[in-house]
Design a protein around this motif. Structure first.
Motif, PDB file in Angstrom:
ATOM      1  N   LEU A   4     -18.395  22.053  32.067  1.00 15.65           N
ATOM      2  CA  LEU A   4     -18.743  21.027  31.082  1.00 15.65           C
ATOM      3  C   LEU A   4     -18.064  21.277  29.741  1.00 15.65           C
ATOM      4  N   MET A  31     -15.932  15.802  37.122  1.00 12.30           N
ATOM      5  CA  MET A  31     -17.311  15.931  37.614  1.00 12.30           C
ATOM      6  C   MET A  31     -17.337  16.225  39.113  1.00 12.30           C
ATOM      7  N   ALA A  71     -23.333  20.793  26.201  1.00 16.82           N
ATOM      8  CA  ALA A  71     -22.989  21.311  27.530  1.00 16.82           C
ATOM      9  C   ALA A  71     -23.971  22.382  27.982  1.00 16.82           C
ATOM     10  N   VAL A  91     -18.010  18.047  27.089  1.00 14.53           N
ATOM     11  CA  VAL A  91     -19.279  17.315  27.113  1.00 14.53           C
ATOM     12  C   VAL A  91     -20.160  17.845  25.991  1.00 14.53           C
TER      13      VAL A  91
END
Length: 171
Positions: free
Chosen positions: A67, A116, A75, A72
């Motif tokens: 992540l 992902m 994360a 992100v």
């Protein structure tokens, strides 16, 4: 329901007296076998949960790194939540990562969607490789035997059977 609640209260309130009565009226050999069985249960279930927490830690690190690479926000928190879901019997990393990838695919963020899916596959493969070894080490069972018990448990009783197979196999 009322009777159940009252009887539970009375059993708890008089727990020491009931245990003392049981000890006084049970032969010594049965007490020793019962103690051995109780210790085995504690070792098996304690080791199993200890192994699950170790697996959760490994999956957390993998998810956190993935992540962070995907940039992100939050994360560490998201990785912890997904790792916790992975520890639960029915859920896994795919519960979050697959729908997230599909949403990113539909919104046109193909890089994130592929990231992902790759993260899901990596975490799934690592989980399947690490689980028999860690569970086997934690409960004192050979990794092949723990894998065999998990497979038989899954075939007999699905996910619940797989969870119960290790303790039953140990006993």
């Amino acid at each position: 329901i009322i009777f159940t609640i009252l009887s539970a209260y009375f059993f708890i309130a008089d727990r020491d007296g009931i245990l003392e009565f049981g000890r006084n009226n049970t032969p010594q050999i049965i007490q020793e076998k019962w103690r051995l069985l109780a210790d085995s249960f504690k070792k098996v279930f304690g080791g199993y949960f200890k192994a699950q927490f170790k697996i959760m830690g490994v999956i957390y690190v993998i998810l956190l790194i993935g992540l962070l690479i995907l940039r992100v926000d939050f994360a560490w928190l998201i990785a912890f939540g997904i790792a916790f879901l992975d520890m639960l019997p029915v859920f896994g990393t795919g519960t979050v990562l697959c729908p997230w990838a599909v949403i990113k695919l539909f919104t046109g963020d193909y890089k994130m969607a592929v990231g992902m899916i790759v993260l899901y596959v990596v975490s799934l493969v690592v989980h399947q490789i690490v689980q028999p070894k860690l569970i086997g080490d934690s409960v004192g069972l050979d990794p092949f035997a723990s894998l065999l018990f998990m497979f038989i448990g899954y075939r007999v009783g699905s996910v619940v059977g797989m969870i119960l197979a290790i303790p039953i196999g140990m006993i």
